[in-house]
Design a protein around this motif. Structure first.
Motif, PDB file in Angstrom:
ATOM      1  N   LEU A  64       0.821  -1.207   0.000  1.00  0.00           N
ATOM      2  CA  LEU A  64       0.000   0.000   0.000  1.00  0.00           C
ATOM      3  C   LEU A  64       0.860   1.265   0.000  1.00  0.00           C
ATOM      4  N   ARG A  67       1.783   3.021  -3.258  1.00  0.00           N
ATOM      5  CA  ARG A  67       0.821   3.891  -3.926  1.00  0.00           C
ATOM      6  C   ARG A  67       1.169   5.366  -3.743  1.00  0.00           C
ATOM      7  N   ASN A 302      -9.293  -2.314   5.115  1.00  0.00           N
ATOM      8  CA  ASN A 302      -8.151  -3.230   5.050  1.00  0.00           C
ATOM      9  C   ASN A 302      -8.103  -4.136   6.280  1.00  0.00           C
ATOM     10  N   LEU A 351      -8.477   0.058   0.670  1.00  0.00           N
ATOM     11  CA  LEU A 351      -8.324  -0.299  -0.737  1.00  0.00           C
ATOM     12  C   LEU A 351      -9.629  -0.713  -1.400  1.00  0.00           C
TER      13      LEU A 351
END
Length: 419
Positions: A64, A67, A302, A351
């Motif tokens: 993550l 990103r 998440n 997400l």
């Protein structure tokens, strides 16, 4: 040669396909696996143009964090890749090819008055860890900062941050937000986002261990939270700030920490709203009770999926268990919306809303506020403007009735929810 991959961060890139973050002097696209993601000090190299992440868990913290690099990224299950060749990557469509791919038109920032095709207002916020990320988010059309990850505020010498450091970092985010609301999640530590100033205390490194408000029982963590609150108290008269309590499981925890916030800051609910994260099934199922004492709630999808499916989000070996198309997941979320009473008090983090196609199901369930990575804002806005909510609601009901994830995938593949 063309490969079908999973879109992760949209965009296009062109360069030589290489293993790892090689310090080469030509444009390249790097392939990273779960082992290379564990390297200390992982950072983009000067000529890196895109990433292919193979055999890694999409919800893992190291994945993550990629990103935030501002690069096109796709996920791959296979390692049979054209190593060393010049390739073209379209991370919006999930395609990697050894011949040029067509360039789609550039998308504008999310509009200020974002609505679905049938006129339902939707709010897109951004999840950030710095003032720089907040500036990017606002340029991409964010209507505010839905999650400032305060655990990434660390002094240069690795020592615990004080109120002055928090104030400086938070002020940068607030100034970038230019009058839009900024929501600060209080200190939230997990096993693989363990700050250097925090010793290896009992249970802190364990999955489903001492994290979120549970951590505040330790004196050092409590002192850092107090420093955060002192900084927030100084800035709240100047900026529209909100607070999120992380990893709550019981109403008593919300009551205790709302009171602590009030005592530490001297600010009432009108000047400093306090919300709660819903990251466990226990908290999500108690949403009606928690919203009696919290001003709002944010689903941390998440961690919520990790608990719901009993699969460590950081473990690639069980990544398939964390299924973004599971009918059970959508039945669960439908229950949360129903018992929240007012969907405007709910925010979706994580997400899930950014996974290809899923935003349609969430709109159909009734969610209207989403906090996402800055790079995704234009793409999600473009999709939202084409959604007819009445048709999306039918699609969401069908997803809840489905028996298998494959049926949900098929629904999304044939989805036609435009006006």
């Amino acid at each position: 040669m063309k490969l079908a991959l999973i879109p992760f961060v949209p965009g296009q890139a062109h360069g030589r396909l290489v293993r790892g973050l090689a310090p080469i002097s030509e444009p390249h696209i790097a392939v990273l696996d779960s082992r290379s993601l564990e390297a200390p000090g992982l950072a983009p190299t000067p000529h890196l143009r895109g990433l292919v992440v193979v055999e890694a868990a999409p919800l893992a913290h190291p994945v993550l964090r990629l990103r935030g690099w501002g690069l096109p990224i796709v996920l791959a299950r296979e390692t049979n890749l054209p190593w060393g060749e010049m390739v073209w990557l379209d991370a919006a469509q999930g395609r990697l090819a050894t011949t040029p791919l067509p360039s789609p038109p550039a998308l504008p920032p999310a509009p200020a008055d974002l609505c679905t095709a049938d006129g339902r207002a939707v709010t897109l916020l951004a999840s950030v860890g710095s003032g720089e990320a907040a500036r990017l988010a606002m340029a991409q059309g964010a209507r505010g900062i839905g999650l400032f990850r305060s655990e990434y505020v660390v002094a240069q010498d690795g020592q615990a941050p004080d109120a002055s450091l928090f104030e400086a970092r938070l002020r940068a985010v607030c100034e970038a937000a230019a009058g839009c609301p900024v929501t600060v999640r209080l200190l939230d530590v997990a096993g693989d986002k363990h700050p250097p100033w925090l010793p290896d205390l009992p249970g802190v490194s364990a999955t489903l261990g001492v994290q979120g408000v549970r951590l505040y029982r330790y004196q050092l963590a409590r002192r850092v939270v107090r420093a955060e609150l002192a900084a927030i108290a100084r800035l709240a008269p100047m900026f529209p700030l909100r607070i999120l309590l992380p990893y709550v499981t019981r109403r008593e925890e919300v009551e205790t920490w709302v009171q602590e916030v009030r005592q530490a800051t001297g600010l009432d609910a009108d000047k400093l709203p306090v919300g709660t994260m819903l990251e466990t099934p226990a908290a999500a199922l108690a949403v009606d009770s928690l919203l009696e004492v919290a001003a709002f709630a944010a689903l941390g999808c998440n961690d919520l999926m990790q608990c719901l499916f009993a699969a460590n989000r950081d473990e690639a070996a069980v990544a398939d268990q964390l299924d973004f198309h599971s009918p059970v997941l959508y039945r669960f979320l439908a229950h949360v919306v129903e018992h929240a009473g007012n969907a405007e008090r709910l925010q979706v983090n994580g997400l899930l809303s950014q996974w290809p196609g899923v935003i349609v199901l969430l709109l159909g369930l009734g969610f209207r506020r989403f906090s996402v990575d800055p790079a995704l804002l234009p793409w999600l806005a473009a999709r939202i403007t084409k959604v007819n909510v009445a048709q999306a609601a039918k699609l969401a009901k069908a997803a809840c009735r489905a028996r298998h994830a494959a049926e949900v995938c098929a629904l999304l593949a044939q989805d036609d929810v435009g006006a």
